[in-house]
Design an enzyme around this catalytic site. Structure first.
Site, PDB file in Angstrom:
ATOM      1  N   PHE A   8      23.243  46.516  17.939  1.00  0.00           N
ATOM      2  CA  PHE A   8      23.075  47.528  18.800  1.00  0.00           C
ATOM      3  C   PHE A   8      24.520  48.179  19.292  1.00  0.00           C
ATOM      4  O   PHE A   8      25.130  47.237  19.782  1.00  0.00           O
ATOM      5  CB  PHE A   8      22.294  47.493  19.780  1.00  0.00           C
ATOM      6  CG  PHE A   8      20.635  47.299  19.470  1.00  0.00           C
ATOM      7  CD1 PHE A   8      19.820  48.451  19.456  1.00  0.00           C
ATOM      8  CD2 PHE A   8      20.276  46.158  18.972  1.00  0.00           C
ATOM      9  CE1 PHE A   8      18.392  48.271  19.003  1.00  0.00           C
ATOM     10  CE2 PHE A   8      18.635  46.194  18.633  1.00  0.00           C
ATOM     11  CZ  PHE A   8      17.858  47.231  18.435  1.00  0.00           C
ATOM     12  N   ASP A   9      24.457  49.272  19.604  1.00  0.00           N
ATOM     13  CA  ASP A   9      25.623  49.918  20.583  1.00  0.00           C
ATOM     14  C   ASP A   9      24.890  49.909  21.815  1.00  0.00           C
ATOM     15  O   ASP A   9      23.648  49.610  22.044  1.00  0.00           O
ATOM     16  CB  ASP A   9      25.909  51.358  19.922  1.00  0.00           C
ATOM     17  CG  ASP A   9      26.524  52.193  21.011  1.00  0.00           C
ATOM     18  OD1 ASP A   9      27.886  51.634  21.260  1.00  0.00           O
ATOM     19  OD2 ASP A   9      26.348  53.294  21.337  1.00  0.00           O
ATOM     20  N   LEU A  10      25.869  50.302  23.013  1.00  0.00           N
ATOM     21  CA  LEU A  10      25.448  50.178  24.232  1.00  0.00           C
ATOM     22  C   LEU A  10      25.338  51.354  24.825  1.00  0.00           C
ATOM     23  O   LEU A  10      24.100  51.821  25.366  1.00  0.00           O
ATOM     24  CB  LEU A  10      26.273  49.101  25.134  1.00  0.00           C
ATOM     25  CG  LEU A  10      25.919  48.960  26.404  1.00  0.00           C
ATOM     26  CD1 LEU A  10      24.556  48.336  26.678  1.00  0.00           C
ATOM     27  CD2 LEU A  10      26.882  48.180  27.381  1.00  0.00           C
TER      28      LEU A  10
END
Length: 235
Positions: A8-10
């Site tokens: 995942f990106d944040l």
């Protein structure tokens, strides 16, 4: 498809960066005796910052240079006598104190019991770790990787290679990259040969030639995608 690793990106994927940015700026400008700084200067800052983040993604600058240069340019344009080095460091510290979860994230993670979960973010180590640790995301990730730690950033292949090494995986077919940025998350995943999922809650038109494997507008749709594929969990 047999994904068992989700990366995942944040920012603007799991946590609302817009709100984080606004609050961090407001408090910092107030500290400098500029209570209207958020309204007066944020638009100019965002325009400068966008250019520099695009430069970062394309290898024309580094994260350490960006940290200072964005404020140096801002204060020159606004004729403000503020030290950009000190201001930049305080801004990073303020970012780390802001936690604003995007709707549906907690429920989404509650449904991902059979997956290994990692975080891969183009950002500053201290700010990103502090934000995660101050949120309901704490202890969810097997590993958190920031561009500051690696010296590389999405969409560069090297940061994905670093993640694969840390996760001790080699098969790209096992991995799904999930994020909101076409040019960073999706292009990066495509470059490295892994499937991608574009989180697009505002239903922006894709005017690029970057094509995600999936596109979702709400987090419950990710669970639907993953339920449709057989899961083979390997060490």
């Amino acid at each position: 498809m047999k994904y068992d690793v989700l990366i995942f990106d944040l920012d603007d994927t799991l946590l609302d960066f817009g709100m984080t940015e606004q609050n961090a700026f407001r408090l910092l400008f107030e500290e400098y005796g500029l209570p209207n700084g958020l309204n007066d200067y944020l638009g100019t800052y965002k325009a400068i910052s966008k250019i520099l983040w695009d430069d970062l993604e394309n290898g024309r600058t580094t994260l350490s240079e960006l940290k200072v240069e964005r404020f140096k340019r801002l204060f020159i344009e606004l004729a403000l006598e503020i030290d950009p080095v000190i201001f930049g460091q305080k801004y990073i510290e303020n970012l780390g104190k802001e936690v604003h979860m995007i709707e549906g994230v907690e429920e989404m993670f509650a449904s991902l019991k059979d997956f290994r979960i990692a975080l891969l973010t183009n950002g500053f180590k201290d700010a990103q770790h502090n934000r995660v640790n101050g949120s309901a995301l704490k202890n969810l990730f097997e590993i958190i990787i920031t561009s500051e730690e690696t010296g590389f950033q999405k969409p560069q292949k090297e940061i994905f290679a670093y993640a694969f090494e840390k996760l001790q995986i080699s098969d790209p077919a096992r991995v799904l990259m999930i994020g909101d940025s076409l040019t960073s998350d999706i292009q990066g995943g495509n470059n490295f040969g892994i499937d991608t999922c574009w989180f697009n809650p505002t239903r922006k038109l894709n005017k690029t030639d970057i094509q995600p494997t999936f596109e979702i507008h709400t987090w419950n749709k990710l669970a639907e995608i993953l339920k449709k594929q057989p899961i083979t969990v390997n060490a």
